[in-house]
Design a protein around this motif. Sequence first.
Motif, PDB file in Angstrom:
ATOM      1  N   LYS A   2       0.842  -1.199   0.000  1.00  0.00           N
ATOM      2  CA  LYS A   2       0.000   0.000   0.000  1.00  0.00           C
ATOM      3  C   LYS A   2       0.868   1.236   0.000  1.00  0.00           C
ATOM      4  O   LYS A   2       1.939   1.223   0.611  1.00  0.00           O
ATOM      5  CB  LYS A   2      -0.836   0.041   1.282  1.00  0.00           C
ATOM      6  CG  LYS A   2      -2.019  -0.860   1.250  1.00  0.00           C
ATOM      7  CD  LYS A   2      -2.791  -0.684   2.535  1.00  0.00           C
ATOM      8  CE  LYS A   2      -3.906  -1.716   2.604  1.00  0.00           C
ATOM      9  NZ  LYS A   2      -4.393  -1.910   3.949  1.00  0.00           N
ATOM     10  N   TYR A   3       0.421   2.272  -0.648  1.00  0.00           N
ATOM     11  CA  TYR A   3       1.100   3.556  -0.455  1.00  0.00           C
ATOM     12  C   TYR A   3       0.048   4.636  -0.290  1.00  0.00           C
ATOM     13  O   TYR A   3      -1.123   4.437  -0.621  1.00  0.00           O
ATOM     14  CB  TYR A   3       2.067   3.862  -1.602  1.00  0.00           C
ATOM     15  CG  TYR A   3       1.390   4.274  -2.888  1.00  0.00           C
ATOM     16  CD1 TYR A   3       1.066   3.334  -3.847  1.00  0.00           C
ATOM     17  CD2 TYR A   3       1.054   5.606  -3.133  1.00  0.00           C
ATOM     18  CE1 TYR A   3       0.435   3.711  -5.030  1.00  0.00           C
ATOM     19  CE2 TYR A   3       0.428   5.983  -4.303  1.00  0.00           C
ATOM     20  CZ  TYR A   3       0.114   5.031  -5.243  1.00  0.00           C
ATOM     21  OH  TYR A   3      -0.526   5.401  -6.403  1.00  0.00           O
ATOM     22  N   GLN A   4       0.482   5.764   0.238  1.00  0.00           N
ATOM     23  CA  GLN A   4      -0.449   6.834   0.587  1.00  0.00           C
ATOM     24  C   GLN A   4      -0.219   8.063  -0.266  1.00  0.00           C
ATOM     25  O   GLN A   4       0.925   8.424  -0.549  1.00  0.00           O
ATOM     26  CB  GLN A   4      -0.200   7.246   2.038  1.00  0.00           C
ATOM     27  CG  GLN A   4      -0.413   6.159   3.030  1.00  0.00           C
ATOM     28  CD  GLN A   4      -1.534   6.503   3.977  1.00  0.00           C
ATOM     29  OE1 GLN A   4      -1.605   7.627   4.442  1.00  0.00           O
ATOM     30  NE2 GLN A   4      -2.395   5.558   4.245  1.00  0.00           N
ATOM     31  N   ASN A   5      -1.294   8.678  -0.657  1.00  0.00           N
ATOM     32  CA  ASN A   5      -1.227   9.996  -1.281  1.00  0.00           C
ATOM     33  C   ASN A   5      -1.519  11.064  -0.257  1.00  0.00           C
ATOM     34  O   ASN A   5      -2.302  10.815   0.653  1.00  0.00           O
ATOM     35  CB  ASN A   5      -2.253  10.077  -2.418  1.00  0.00           C
ATOM     36  CG  ASN A   5      -1.710   9.499  -3.707  1.00  0.00           C
ATOM     37  OD1 ASN A   5      -0.575   9.744  -4.048  1.00  0.00           O
ATOM     38  ND2 ASN A   5      -2.527   8.741  -4.409  1.00  0.00           N
ATOM     39  N   THR A   9       3.794  16.056   0.161  1.00  0.00           N
ATOM     40  CA  THR A   9       2.766  16.860   0.821  1.00  0.00           C
ATOM     41  C   THR A   9       3.145  18.342   0.827  1.00  0.00           C
ATOM     42  O   THR A   9       4.330  18.687   0.802  1.00  0.00           O
ATOM     43  CB  THR A   9       2.554  16.396   2.279  1.00  0.00           C
ATOM     44  OG1 THR A   9       3.765  16.627   3.003  1.00  0.00           O
ATOM     45  CG2 THR A   9       2.209  14.925   2.356  1.00  0.00           C
ATOM     46  N   ARG A 255      -6.348  18.559  -0.455  1.00  0.00           N
ATOM     47  CA  ARG A 255      -7.011  17.852   0.651  1.00  0.00           C
ATOM     48  C   ARG A 255      -7.834  18.857   1.452  1.00  0.00           C
ATOM     49  O   ARG A 255      -7.400  19.342   2.498  1.00  0.00           O
ATOM     50  CB  ARG A 255      -5.964  17.178   1.533  1.00  0.00           C
ATOM     51  CG  ARG A 255      -5.330  15.964   0.872  1.00  0.00           C
ATOM     52  CD  ARG A 255      -4.362  15.283   1.799  1.00  0.00           C
ATOM     53  NE  ARG A 255      -3.179  16.084   2.049  1.00  0.00           N
ATOM     54  CZ  ARG A 255      -2.350  15.898   3.071  1.00  0.00           C
ATOM     55  NH1 ARG A 255      -2.605  14.958   3.962  1.00  0.00           N
ATOM     56  NH2 ARG A 255      -1.289  16.651   3.223  1.00  0.00           N
ATOM     57  N   GLU A 291      -6.727   8.168  -1.522  1.00  0.00           N
ATOM     58  CA  GLU A 291      -5.664   8.472  -0.549  1.00  0.00           C
ATOM     59  C   GLU A 291      -4.710   7.309  -0.406  1.00  0.00           C
ATOM     60  O   GLU A 291      -3.549   7.485  -0.081  1.00  0.00           O
ATOM     61  CB  GLU A 291      -6.301   8.701   0.831  1.00  0.00           C
ATOM     62  CG  GLU A 291      -6.602  10.120   1.145  1.00  0.00           C
ATOM     63  CD  GLU A 291      -7.025  10.240   2.580  1.00  0.00           C
ATOM     64  OE1 GLU A 291      -7.885   9.452   3.027  1.00  0.00           O
ATOM     65  OE2 GLU A 291      -6.490  11.127   3.272  1.00  0.00           O
ATOM     66  N   GLU A 292      -5.246   6.093  -0.596  1.00  0.00           N
ATOM     67  CA  GLU A 292      -4.396   4.920  -0.441  1.00  0.00           C
ATOM     68  C   GLU A 292      -4.617   4.003  -1.631  1.00  0.00           C
ATOM     69  O   GLU A 292      -5.760   3.768  -2.024  1.00  0.00           O
ATOM     70  CB  GLU A 292      -4.796   4.201   0.852  1.00  0.00           C
ATOM     71  CG  GLU A 292      -3.802   3.182   1.281  1.00  0.00           C
ATOM     72  CD  GLU A 292      -4.120   2.687   2.696  1.00  0.00           C
ATOM     73  OE1 GLU A 292      -3.587   3.276   3.647  1.00  0.00           O
ATOM     74  OE2 GLU A 292      -4.911   1.748   2.839  1.00  0.00           O
ATOM     75  N   GLU A 294      -3.571   0.151  -3.151  1.00  0.00           N
ATOM     76  CA  GLU A 294      -2.951  -1.161  -2.940  1.00  0.00           C
ATOM     77  C   GLU A 294      -2.468  -1.601  -4.322  1.00  0.00           C
ATOM     78  O   GLU A 294      -3.247  -1.595  -5.278  1.00  0.00           O
ATOM     79  CB  GLU A 294      -4.040  -2.115  -2.421  1.00  0.00           C
ATOM     80  CG  GLU A 294      -3.623  -3.546  -2.332  1.00  0.00           C
ATOM     81  CD  GLU A 294      -3.099  -3.897  -0.950  1.00  0.00           C
ATOM     82  OE1 GLU A 294      -3.830  -3.707   0.015  1.00  0.00           O
ATOM     83  OE2 GLU A 294      -1.941  -4.371  -0.880  1.00  0.00           O
ATOM     84  N   LYS A 507       0.504  13.147  10.238  1.00  0.00           N
ATOM     85  CA  LYS A 507      -0.573  12.925   9.281  1.00  0.00           C
ATOM     86  C   LYS A 507      -1.912  13.166   9.962  1.00  0.00           C
ATOM     87  O   LYS A 507      -2.111  12.775  11.104  1.00  0.00           O
ATOM     88  CB  LYS A 507      -0.522  11.487   8.776  1.00  0.00           C
ATOM     89  CG  LYS A 507       0.655  11.236   7.865  1.00  0.00           C
ATOM     90  CD  LYS A 507       0.309  10.112   6.905  1.00  0.00           C
ATOM     91  CE  LYS A 507       1.498   9.770   6.070  1.00  0.00           C
ATOM     92  NZ  LYS A 507       2.210   8.587   6.581  1.00  0.00           N
ATOM     93  N   GLU A 510      -3.756  10.051  11.483  1.00  0.00           N
ATOM     94  CA  GLU A 510      -3.218   9.548  12.753  1.00  0.00           C
ATOM     95  C   GLU A 510      -3.744  10.359  13.923  1.00  0.00           C
ATOM     96  O   GLU A 510      -4.072   9.850  14.962  1.00  0.00           O
ATOM     97  CB  GLU A 510      -1.690   9.662  12.758  1.00  0.00           C
ATOM     98  CG  GLU A 510      -1.029   8.586  11.951  1.00  0.00           C
ATOM     99  CD  GLU A 510       0.457   8.860  11.798  1.00  0.00           C
ATOM    100  OE1 GLU A 510       1.018   9.586  12.631  1.00  0.00           O
ATOM    101  OE2 GLU A 510       1.020   8.350  10.829  1.00  0.00           O
TER     102      GLU A 510
END
Length: 513
Positions: A2-5, A9, A255, A291-292, A294, A507, A510
Amino acid sequence: MKYQNPIITGFYPDPSICRVGEDYYLVNSTFEFFPGVVISHSRDLVHWKQIGHCISRNAQLKLHEGTMNNTGIFAPTIRFHDGIFYMVVTNVSDHSEGSGNFYVWTKDPAGEWSDPVFLNTPGIDPSFFFDDDGKAYYMGTGNPEIYLREIDLEKGELTGETIKLWAGTGGAYPEGPHLYKKNGWYYLLISEGGTERCHMLTMARSRELEGPYEPCPDNPVMTNRSLRLPIESVGHADLVEDANGNWWAVCLGTRPFGYPPRHNLGRETMLVPVDWSGEWPVFGDHGKVLEEFETDKLLGAAKETDASENSYFDDFSSERLDLGWNYIYNPDWNLYEKKAKGICLYGNERSLKDPEVIAWIGRRQKHHLSETKVTLEFPCCQEGEEAGLTIFMNNRHHYEAALVCREGRRKLVFKRQIGSLEKVEYEQDCVGEKITLKLESDLDFYRFSYLNNDGLWDKIGEGEVQYLTTEVGGHFTGNYIGLYSCGNGQKCRSGAVFTDFSYKGRKTGEFLK
Ligand code: 6LW
């Protein structure tokens, strides 16, 4: 995996990407901030480290003072051809000197780039395309068509006739063109709808370079419009094929939060998996940017990560300022002096509200949730002189904690400017010349405090985040955390020395858990 967008940032808009073997290079626009055009490097497309700027010398670029956040360096394109990196871009301004479309080149993207080669041609969002026959082309936005012209890069001249390629599907502002050749087709990727909430990517293709271009039956090929996804306004993309033959796009997105949604970090850089096994590429999740993602296509785990992503400390002891620091407009080097441990700013006669060159260095706010601390030493004894820590969208939208000389006394103040409204909301005599200031941010407030003699943080004021958002006060940029000094009518007599700058970001997700 998985990676996050976003993958980068904060204010990093208009991404353009190229690959050289296993190395990826990405550029972003920088508007009135200097140095110009951030260049970053990655081995895995997810973790990026800034390696320099394509425009690092005042002689390469004349930024024109005036309206902030919508002039200067607009959307760049980066391409690699025959051992040379090219970056083509527009310097947008009302003035003629040094404005318009130009390119710079280098063999070492982390080093110095050439002087600008100006191309006398209209529009914004220039791009280069290298065809298989060795010919090079320039592409730009006409009005409304995307146009193409052959270019002689050795002579630095546009040679061919202007060929109109495509005007898009009818959305506003067909712009941000890039051309790719695959399986004997020329694919033209553009953005439409404007960079705000209706932003979208559209595509057309042709067997011949000159056209006619037929639109993709599934246009827009990528958009998040009207879906209320965490990432909005996606568009302005560039495609890259990785070393394993998989395709990816980088694009910009925002965002927003609150209601009506607003954003303060500018337009950020996203990575989108692209399935181009068929005739037309399929972007992201059925054309949406999440946002994520896979994916099993990512290139191994990252070896190189940017430690400054979540926390950063600078005691200003290194020879040169870290790449993350920017100036507003072309810096006047007389306003800065490097100390053994610290940077000294000599304010000129201007004020923070002037859209002009001032003594200011800033770093992008890269997280909604952040904490910044800095120590300031400022004798501050001439009426009006001022130095402090500011959260800065532009000259008309900023909040700051500062030491100011008023009526012969050194004061600690908290003040805010929102449009034409200015207010000092806290003012207190300050005995010492040295003070440590703190700025904390979340989705609602920017909060300022200072370290008192008992080692505790005393709050001095707060301002709503919503007034420092693009929707309220900005244009194309995002918020900066700035250190500044200004004389407010006359040159400062004392220098303001900043030391021990620290930034921590978290983030949003979190924090909300
Ligand atoms: C850029 C245009 C755009 O030139 O915004 O989102 C403009 N796209 O292509 C400024 O970044």
